[in-house]
Scaffold this motif. Sequence first.
Motif, PDB file in Angstrom:
ATOM      1  N   GLU A   1       0.869  -1.057  -0.030  1.00  0.00           N
ATOM      2  CA  GLU A   1      -0.013   0.026   0.004  1.00  0.00           C
ATOM      3  C   GLU A   1       0.900   1.230   0.105  1.00  0.00           C
ATOM      4  O   GLU A   1       0.319   2.092  -0.730  1.00  0.00           O
TER       5      GLU A   1
ATOM      6  N   ILE B   1      -4.584  -5.517  -3.870  1.00  0.00           N
ATOM      7  CA  ILE B   1      -4.087  -5.549  -2.580  1.00  0.00           C
ATOM      8  C   ILE B   1      -5.148  -5.727  -1.547  1.00  0.00           C
ATOM      9  O   ILE B   1      -4.788  -6.766  -0.515  1.00  0.00           O
TER      10      ILE B   1
ATOM     11  N   ILE C   1       0.871  -8.129  -8.015  1.00  0.00           N
ATOM     12  CA  ILE C   1       1.098  -6.692  -7.441  1.00  0.00           C
ATOM     13  C   ILE C   1       2.701  -6.307  -7.602  1.00  0.00           C
ATOM     14  O   ILE C   1       2.787  -5.018  -8.058  1.00  0.00           O
TER      15      ILE C   1
END
Length: 301
Positions: free
Chosen positions: A4, A24, A44
């Motif tokens: 994040e 996420i 990711i």
Amino acid sequence: EEFEESARKLNAPKEVKGKIAKEIKRFRNVMNSPSESGVIRTYIETMLEMPWDKACKEHKNIEYAAKVLDEDHYGLEKVKERILEYMAVRALTKKGDSPILCLAGPPGTGKTSIAKSLARALKRPYVRISLGGVRDEAEIRGHRKTYVGAMPGRIADAMRSAGVKNPLMLLDEIDKVSNDYKGDTFSALLEVLDSEQNKKFRDHYLEVPLDLSEVLFVTTANTLQTIPRPLLDRMEVIEVSSYTENEKLHIATEHLIPKQLERHGIKKKQLAISKKAIWKMTRNYTKEAGVRQLERKLADI
């Protein structure tokens, strides 16, 4: 939390950021299922490594570029002129589409090395993709995430390793792409090499559009016969013709001999090759368009 944090710092379009945030969130929910979380994690990481809006500084010094091109190659006036014109236009407009150049000519005429010195002249990262024998469309466009061991295609991967969105990308041996039942690779390249479409190139793995409009594509080919018409139409073909005897003489004295002396650990004062000897070699011992055979003969000596 690390992801994040990285996503917050990432310089990317809204669509990309939204997609990463969604993944996420999914990653948080499937933490206990190792197979699922591994796939999402790799995705990711790949998305965060891509250079979405990261570009290297445009280099506008045309005199420096001309000097570099002359240092590295003797002759090839047409190619050099086209590159300097492109740079001049970029300097005037600050933007503008990058041309897609196709260097066509016999083997050994220095097509691949032109691309290398071009990257040095423009001070851009250089990535090379060899297309010889590539027959699976997924190599260009990537595999869908549903497959085991899926990964992005070669174009997206090259962008990732360049680390910026405006590198110089060399597609080597574009005439040796082979077709197969797995899909038509030439058709996959149509989207990559079209300045109208490649602003939003879709890689199957990334699932979001990747901007290739600022990449300077250089392709090389030995023959134009095997390249389909629609693909040829999108490229600006520059013929790299064979060298004359006079040009070969200059190339040998300025580039090949110093290179071979260094390779064989011989000092300049230990060996001198006269012009007459080089003339004789080019005339009687090498019958070729390029200079590879000449270089081998010099290595023999």
